[in-house]
Motif scaffolding. Sequence first.
Motif, PDB file in Angstrom:
ATOM      1  N   LEU A 150       1.146 -10.094  -8.454  1.00 31.01           N
ATOM      2  CA  LEU A 150       0.426 -11.138  -7.726  1.00 31.01           C
ATOM      3  C   LEU A 150       0.809 -11.201  -6.254  1.00 31.01           C
ATOM      4  O   LEU A 150      -0.057 -11.260  -5.385  1.00 31.01           O
ATOM      5  CB  LEU A 150       0.697 -12.509  -8.363  1.00 31.01           C
ATOM      6  N   THR A 151       2.103 -11.212  -5.995  1.00 33.21           N
ATOM      7  CA  THR A 151       2.562 -11.452  -4.624  1.00 33.21           C
ATOM      8  C   THR A 151       3.082 -10.213  -3.916  1.00 33.21           C
ATOM      9  O   THR A 151       3.194 -10.216  -2.692  1.00 33.21           O
ATOM     10  CB  THR A 151       3.682 -12.505  -4.620  1.00 33.21           C
ATOM     11  N   GLY A 152       3.457  -9.194  -4.660  1.00 32.02           N
ATOM     12  CA  GLY A 152       4.024  -8.005  -4.039  1.00 32.02           C
ATOM     13  C   GLY A 152       5.505  -8.132  -3.752  1.00 32.02           C
ATOM     14  O   GLY A 152       6.102  -7.264  -3.122  1.00 32.02           O
ATOM     15  N   ARG A 153       6.113  -9.212  -4.228  1.00 28.82           N
ATOM     16  CA  ARG A 153       7.535  -9.443  -3.980  1.00 28.82           C
ATOM     17  C   ARG A 153       8.373  -8.386  -4.699  1.00 28.82           C
ATOM     18  O   ARG A 153       8.190  -8.148  -5.886  1.00 28.82           O
ATOM     19  CB  ARG A 153       7.916 -10.831  -4.491  1.00 28.82           C
ATOM     20  N   LEU A 197       1.188   9.392  -6.008  1.00 30.12           N
ATOM     21  CA  LEU A 197       1.710  10.732  -5.780  1.00 30.12           C
ATOM     22  C   LEU A 197       2.709  11.126  -6.867  1.00 30.12           C
ATOM     23  O   LEU A 197       2.709  12.266  -7.349  1.00 30.12           O
ATOM     24  CB  LEU A 197       2.362  10.816  -4.397  1.00 30.12           C
ATOM     25  N   ALA A 198       3.540  10.171  -7.277  1.00 28.51           N
ATOM     26  CA  ALA A 198       4.527  10.442  -8.324  1.00 28.51           C
ATOM     27  C   ALA A 198       3.840  10.787  -9.644  1.00 28.51           C
ATOM     28  O   ALA A 198       4.288  11.694 -10.361  1.00 28.51           O
ATOM     29  CB  ALA A 198       5.446   9.237  -8.507  1.00 28.51           C
ATOM     30  N   ARG A 199       2.749  10.093  -9.966  1.00 28.58           N
ATOM     31  CA  ARG A 199       1.994  10.400 -11.188  1.00 28.58           C
ATOM     32  C   ARG A 199       1.355  11.781 -11.117  1.00 28.58           C
ATOM     33  O   ARG A 199       1.317  12.513 -12.104  1.00 28.58           O
ATOM     34  CB  ARG A 199       0.915   9.351 -11.435  1.00 28.58           C
ATOM     35  N   GLN A 200       0.831  12.139  -9.962  1.00 27.14           N
ATOM     36  CA  GLN A 200       0.153  13.430  -9.810  1.00 27.14           C
ATOM     37  C   GLN A 200       1.115  14.602  -9.940  1.00 27.14           C
ATOM     38  O   GLN A 200       0.798  15.615 -10.559  1.00 27.14           O
ATOM     39  CB  GLN A 200      -0.534  13.522  -8.446  1.00 27.14           C
ATOM     40  N   ILE A 201       2.287  14.487  -9.347  1.00 26.65           N
ATOM     41  CA  ILE A 201       3.215  15.614  -9.269  1.00 26.65           C
ATOM     42  C   ILE A 201       4.249  15.582 -10.389  1.00 26.65           C
ATOM     43  O   ILE A 201       5.037  16.514 -10.535  1.00 26.65           O
ATOM     44  CB  ILE A 201       3.860  15.655  -7.865  1.00 26.65           C
ATOM     45  N   ALA A 202       4.239  14.556 -11.231  1.00 26.40           N
ATOM     46  CA  ALA A 202       5.244  14.417 -12.293  1.00 26.40           C
ATOM     47  C   ALA A 202       5.334  15.626 -13.218  1.00 26.40           C
ATOM     48  O   ALA A 202       6.452  16.082 -13.511  1.00 26.40           O
ATOM     49  CB  ALA A 202       4.994  13.149 -13.095  1.00 26.40           C
ATOM     50  N   PRO A 203       4.218  16.202 -13.698  1.00 26.65           N
ATOM     51  CA  PRO A 203       4.351  17.363 -14.599  1.00 26.65           C
ATOM     52  C   PRO A 203       5.002  18.570 -13.922  1.00 26.65           C
ATOM     53  O   PRO A 203       5.862  19.230 -14.507  1.00 26.65           O
ATOM     54  CB  PRO A 203       2.912  17.693 -14.996  1.00 26.65           C
ATOM     55  N   GLU A 208       0.816  -1.209   0.000  1.00 28.90           N
ATOM     56  CA  GLU A 208       0.000   0.000   0.000  1.00 28.90           C
ATOM     57  C   GLU A 208       0.853   1.264   0.000  1.00 28.90           C
ATOM     58  O   GLU A 208       0.517   2.245  -0.656  1.00 28.90           O
ATOM     59  CB  GLU A 208      -0.955   0.007   1.196  1.00 28.90           C
ATOM     60  N   LYS A 209       1.953   1.240   0.717  1.00 29.43           N
ATOM     61  CA  LYS A 209       2.863   2.383   0.739  1.00 29.43           C
ATOM     62  C   LYS A 209       3.413   2.647  -0.659  1.00 29.43           C
ATOM     63  O   LYS A 209       3.494   3.791  -1.110  1.00 29.43           O
ATOM     64  CB  LYS A 209       4.024   2.121   1.707  1.00 29.43           C
ATOM     65  N   ASN A 210       3.745   1.573  -1.354  1.00 26.03           N
ATOM     66  CA  ASN A 210       4.266   1.702  -2.707  1.00 26.03           C
ATOM     67  C   ASN A 210       3.196   2.222  -3.665  1.00 26.03           C
ATOM     68  O   ASN A 210       3.491   3.021  -4.560  1.00 26.03           O
ATOM     69  CB  ASN A 210       4.805   0.352  -3.185  1.00 26.03           C
ATOM     70  N   VAL A 211       1.957   1.796  -3.473  1.00 23.89           N
ATOM     71  CA  VAL A 211       0.846   2.266  -4.310  1.00 23.89           C
ATOM     72  C   VAL A 211       0.640   3.764  -4.094  1.00 23.89           C
ATOM     73  O   VAL A 211       0.434   4.520  -5.046  1.00 23.89           O
ATOM     74  CB  VAL A 211      -0.437   1.466  -4.008  1.00 23.89           C
ATOM     75  N   ARG A 212       0.710   4.199  -2.844  1.00 22.78           N
ATOM     76  CA  ARG A 212       0.559   5.633  -2.544  1.00 22.78           C
ATOM     77  C   ARG A 212       1.680   6.436  -3.185  1.00 22.78           C
ATOM     78  O   ARG A 212       1.450   7.526  -3.724  1.00 22.78           O
ATOM     79  CB  ARG A 212       0.553   5.865  -1.033  1.00 22.78           C
ATOM     80  N   ARG A 213       2.894   5.910  -3.116  1.00 21.66           N
ATOM     81  CA  ARG A 213       4.034   6.597  -3.735  1.00 21.66           C
ATOM     82  C   ARG A 213       3.847   6.731  -5.243  1.00 21.66           C
ATOM     83  O   ARG A 213       4.113   7.777  -5.827  1.00 21.66           O
ATOM     84  CB  ARG A 213       5.331   5.845  -3.460  1.00 21.66           C
TER      85      ARG A 213
END
Length: 101
Positions: free
Chosen positions: A66-69, A16-22, A8-13
């Motif tokens: 699938l696993t998040g590995r 946020l990276a997509r939103q602020i990229a421009p 979930e932390k990675n998904v949030r990152r």
Amino acid sequence: MAKKSSIEKNVRRAKLARQIAPRRARLKAIARDRDAAPEDRFDAQLRLAKLPRNSSITRVRNRCELTGRPRGYHRKFRLSRIALRELASSGQIPGMVKSSW
């Protein structure tokens, strides 16, 4: 299976990276522009530093769908080596066969 909190932390990152990229790209272009005034370049660097750290694309970790590995990740399939092998052995990935020589 990786911890849910890590995934979930990675998904949030990533979000946020997509939103602020421009905005980040625009500030980086100003900061790198040798023809711009030094004051503008310095201001762009300061504004870039004020952005959240997690808005940088380098903070996003490639993880298996699938696993998040996080390790042994194949970009083409977006899977870890273990999940890829299991799916390939069961015939779930078209065109992929187990090698033998």
